[in-house]
Design a protein around this motif. Sequence first.
Motif, PDB file in Angstrom:
ATOM      1  N   TRP A 211       6.574  -8.606 -11.512  1.00 30.89           N
ATOM      2  CA  TRP A 211       6.713  -8.336 -12.941  1.00 30.89           C
ATOM      3  C   TRP A 211       8.081  -8.793 -13.448  1.00 30.89           C
ATOM      4  CZ3 TRP A 211       2.155  -7.068 -14.670  1.00 30.89           C
ATOM      5  CH2 TRP A 211       1.274  -6.384 -13.815  1.00 30.89           C
TER       6      TRP A 211
ATOM      7  N   GLN B 297      -4.761  -6.115 -23.202  1.00 29.73           N
ATOM      8  CA  GLN B 297      -4.388  -5.146 -24.241  1.00 29.73           C
ATOM      9  C   GLN B 297      -3.361  -5.706 -25.217  1.00 29.73           C
ATOM     10  OE1 GLN B 297      -5.915  -2.265 -24.307  1.00 29.73           O
ATOM     11  NE2 GLN B 297      -6.906  -2.367 -22.290  1.00 29.73           N
TER      12      GLN B 297
ATOM     13  N   VAL C 285      -5.147  -8.859 -10.901  1.00 34.15           N
ATOM     14  CA  VAL C 285      -5.927  -8.001 -11.796  1.00 34.15           C
ATOM     15  C   VAL C 285      -5.059  -7.163 -12.740  1.00 34.15           C
ATOM     16  CG1 VAL C 285      -7.573  -6.107 -11.902  1.00 34.15           C
ATOM     17  CG2 VAL C 285      -7.946  -8.004 -10.317  1.00 34.15           C
ATOM     18  N   PRO C 286      -4.035  -6.449 -12.238  1.00 33.47           N
ATOM     19  CA  PRO C 286      -3.240  -5.637 -13.174  1.00 33.47           C
ATOM     20  C   PRO C 286      -2.655  -6.464 -14.316  1.00 33.47           C
ATOM     21  CG  PRO C 286      -2.703  -5.060 -10.915  1.00 33.47           C
ATOM     22  CD  PRO C 286      -3.590  -6.257 -10.847  1.00 33.47           C
TER      23      PRO C 286
ATOM     24  N   LEU D 152      -6.852 -10.525  -6.153  1.00 32.82           N
ATOM     25  CA  LEU D 152      -6.811  -9.073  -6.361  1.00 32.82           C
ATOM     26  C   LEU D 152      -5.527  -8.646  -7.062  1.00 32.82           C
ATOM     27  CD1 LEU D 152      -8.777  -6.794  -5.409  1.00 32.82           C
ATOM     28  CD2 LEU D 152      -7.093  -6.306  -3.654  1.00 32.82           C
TER      29      LEU D 152
ATOM     30  N   VAL E  86      -5.337  -7.105 -16.755  1.00 35.02           N
ATOM     31  CA  VAL E  86      -5.670  -5.887 -17.511  1.00 35.02           C
ATOM     32  C   VAL E  86      -4.622  -5.640 -18.600  1.00 35.02           C
ATOM     33  CG1 VAL E  86      -5.967  -3.396 -17.370  1.00 35.02           C
ATOM     34  CG2 VAL E  86      -6.914  -4.867 -15.587  1.00 35.02           C
ATOM     35  N   VAL E  87      -3.356  -5.789 -18.214  1.00 30.37           N
ATOM     36  CA  VAL E  87      -2.285  -5.545 -19.181  1.00 30.37           C
ATOM     37  C   VAL E  87      -2.400  -6.514 -20.358  1.00 30.37           C
ATOM     38  CG1 VAL E  87       0.198  -5.733 -19.568  1.00 30.37           C
ATOM     39  CG2 VAL E  87      -0.663  -4.533 -17.561  1.00 30.37           C
TER      40      VAL E  87
END
Lengths: 295, 266, 266
Positions: C197, C54, C46-47, C43, C50-51
Amino acid sequence: MHALDGLAFDIAAGQRVGFLGPNGAGKTTTLKILSGLLHPSSGEVTVAGFRPQARAPAFLKTITLVMGQKQQLLWDLPPAETYAMNRALYDIPRKEADARLGSLVELLDIGDLINKPTRQLSLGERMKCELVAALLHGPKVLFLDEPTIGLDIAMQARIRQFIRDYNEAHGATVLLTSHYMEDVAALCPRVIVIDKGHLIYDGELKELVHRIRPDKRITIRVSTPADPEVLARLPNLVSHTDNQLVLSVPLPRVNEVVRDALASLAAIDLTVEDPPLEEVMRELFASHQQKRQPA
Amino acid sequence: MMRHLMRAYPTLLRIGFAEMVAYRAEFLIWVLTTNMPLVMMGLWTAVAADGPVGRFGQREFVAYYLAILVIRILTSSWMVWELTMDIRQGALAARLLRPLHPLIVYSAEHLAAVPMRMLVISPVAIVLFVVAGPQLAIGDPVRLAILLASCAGAWALLFFTQVLIGSLALFIDSALSVFDIWLGIHSLLSGYLVPLELLPPWVSAVAHRLPFHYCLGLPVEILIGLVDTPSALRGLGLQWLYVGGFFVASNLLWRAGMRRFVAFGA
Amino acid sequence: MPPVFLRYARLLRTQLSIASTLAMQYRFDFVLKGVMALFWMALTMVPLLVVYAQRTSVAGWTYPEALVVLGWFALLKSILDGGVTPSLNMVVEGIRTGALDFVLLKPADAQFLVSTARFEPWRIFDLIGSLVILVYAFRRLGHAPAPAHVAAAFVLLAVAVLLLYSIWILVVSASFWVVRVDNLSYLFGSLFDAGRWPIDVFKGALRFVFTFVFPLALMTTYPALTLLGKLTFGSAALVVGGGLAFTALARLAWRGAIGFYTSASS
C-alpha cells in the motif's frame, strides 16, 4: 521383501533379554511391533496377554518404550512437569505416583535435577530423567532401544545397574537392544540375535560365546620383548607388541600354554578371558552371511 | 475413560500454560505477526475519511478490525504445524504409546493456550470496548451466549480443519502446501482481510455458504453487532453443522492415516 | 581487480550452481510452485480491487498509481523470496541444529556464505507477474515511464534490496540470542506485506513505523513515485542514505552476533 521373517521367540515374565543384530537387522522394527506402533503383515504377537496392535489402554499402561535417540521430556520445562503430565495421562493415583517418583529419584540420585529445565541437563542426566518418565506408571514390560547411546562409561554402568535393580525389585521383563556389548554382557543372561529379520541365535550368552569362539583369550604383559624364536613356538598368536602378547587358545590347552609362557617369557601380568563379544558377534554374522549366500 | 479424562485435564491445562510461559517471547512474536488487521484498519479508515463505505464509517472499520484481531488470536490453532512436525520427527510414536487418544491430548494442549491468549489480547479488547462498547454483544445475555457458542464453534472448526489437513502428512509430503492454499482462501473468504459485505455480492453469497466465514467472520459480526439475533442463530447452526462435518471427516482421515502409519512405520 | 573480489565471485558462482542443481531436482515442484505463485498474486490483488471499487482515489492515489506501488512491491518480494529469504532461513535452522558451526569453520566470510547458500529459481514466475502488473498499470495511466525515471528506479531497486537484506540480517542476528525464531521470519514477512500500500494511506504510529523503523516507504512507495516521475531529490537522498545506514547497522549486528555465538555456544 519383509523386514522380519519367521521370527519366533518367547520371553518369560521377569527375564532380561538382550536383542542383538547389526544395523538394519530389524531390532527397532521388532520393538515397535511389540509395543503396538507397527502392525505385522502376518503372524502372532502377544505381550503380557495383550495383542499390542489393539493398543488397549490397559496394555499401554503395562509397557514402556525408551528410545535412546528420542526423548519424551518437555524440552523447555523441568522434568517434574513431564512427570506430572504422565501421571495425568496414565491416570496414576497421586499417592502411588509420588511414592514411585520418590524411589526412582532416589535410586538414580536426580533429586536436584528434576526441577531444572530439561534443556539445561547433560545427555546422561537427561537419560536418567527420561527413565523416570518411562517408569513412572510402573510398567511390567520394558522395551529399551539403545538406552545408553552416547553416554560415557560411568553413566552406562550406572544406567545398567539401575535397569537390573528395577528388574529385580519389580520382576519386570526387560528387552534391550544396544550397540555396547558391555551392556548386553552385564545385563542379559539370555540373548536373541537377528540378522536381516531372521533369528540366528536364541539362548544363553555364555553358550553363544562358547559355540562361536570356544577358544580362550590369554593376554600376557611382558617386561622385555619376547624372543622371535619363542614367538614362533607360541600357538595362535593374535597380536603382539614389545610389551604385550595376545593368544587364542582352546580351553583344554590353556593350562599347558600358560605354564609354557610363564617359563619362557618375562611375564609381569597374565589374564585369561573369553574373547571380546564384538568379535564373537562379527564372526556369528559372517558365518550367517556365508550360509545364506548360496540360497 | 471420560472420568480419566476429567482427572487428567487440569494437569494438562496447567502444563500447557507452563509451556506457554516458557515460550512467551515466541508467543509474543506470533501475536505481532497478526498485524494485517491493523494495516487493513489503517487502509479502510483512510478510505472512509470522506464518507462511509456501505454500513462502515471510520469507527465501524476500527471496531471490525479490532474484533478480527481479538477473535483471531483467541481461536486460531497451531495444530497443523504441530501435527506435521510430530509426524515428520517421529514424536507421534511417543504420543501413540500413551493410554489416551492423541487427538484428545492435542486438544487439551491447545485449550491450555487460551488463558494466556486472553491475557495478551485484553488491551486490544479494552480499546474495542471503548470504541464500540454499546454495540458489543456482551451486555445482552442471549447475544453473549450466541457469541460464546460461535467462538467455541470457530475454535473447533479451525482445530478439526487443521487435524484434517495435518493428517494428510501421513500420506503426502506437502500437507503444509495444502494448508497454505487453505490459508490463502481463508484470508479472503473469512472476512479477515475485508468484511464480506464489501466484496461483490456473488462472492459474498458464496462465502456465506463455505466454512471459512464460520472460522472467523461469524463471531466477529456477532461480537460487534453486525447481524441481528435470528440470522446469528442461523449462522451458528450452519457453523456447528460444519464443526460436526469436519469432526467426522478429520477422524476418518486420522484413522486411515493410522492404519498406514502402523503398517509402514515412520 | 583485487584477488579477494575474484575469489568471492568464484564462490558465488559455485553456490549458485549448487542452488540451481538443488532446485532442478524437483522439476514438477517448479511448475507447481509457479502456478501457485500466480494464484497468490491474484489473491493479494483482491483488497486493492475492493477498495477501488468504492473510491476513485485513496489518500491521493488513483487506482493505476496504487497498482504501480503494488507491482513494485511484488517485484521486490519476488527478489526477496527468491534470493534472500531461503538462505537466511537456513541460517536460522543452522543455529537451531548447530550446522552453522560448519559454516563458521570455512575460510571465507560467514555472512557472505550464509547469504548465498540457497536460491529459489521458481520465483521467476512472481517476477514476471509483477512486471505484468507494472505494464498494465502504465497502460491504464496512458503513458510509459520516462527512461531517466526507469534508470533512477533501478538504482532505488538496488537500494531497496540492500535494505531488505540488511533488515533480514538484523533479524537473523537477533536469532542468535532468541533461538526459537522460526516465528521471527513470519513476523518479517507479515510486516513486509504492508508494503503493497502507498505509505500515504497510513496515519500516525503505523506511518512512523513504516517510514523509519521498518522502512517500507523507502522500499516501495518512493521507488513507485520515481517511476511515476513524482519523487523529489530530497526523498531520493533519504532512500539512499537510509539504505546505507541499515547496511552498516546490519554488518555491525552480524559481527556482534557471531561474537556472541562463538563465545557462548557449547
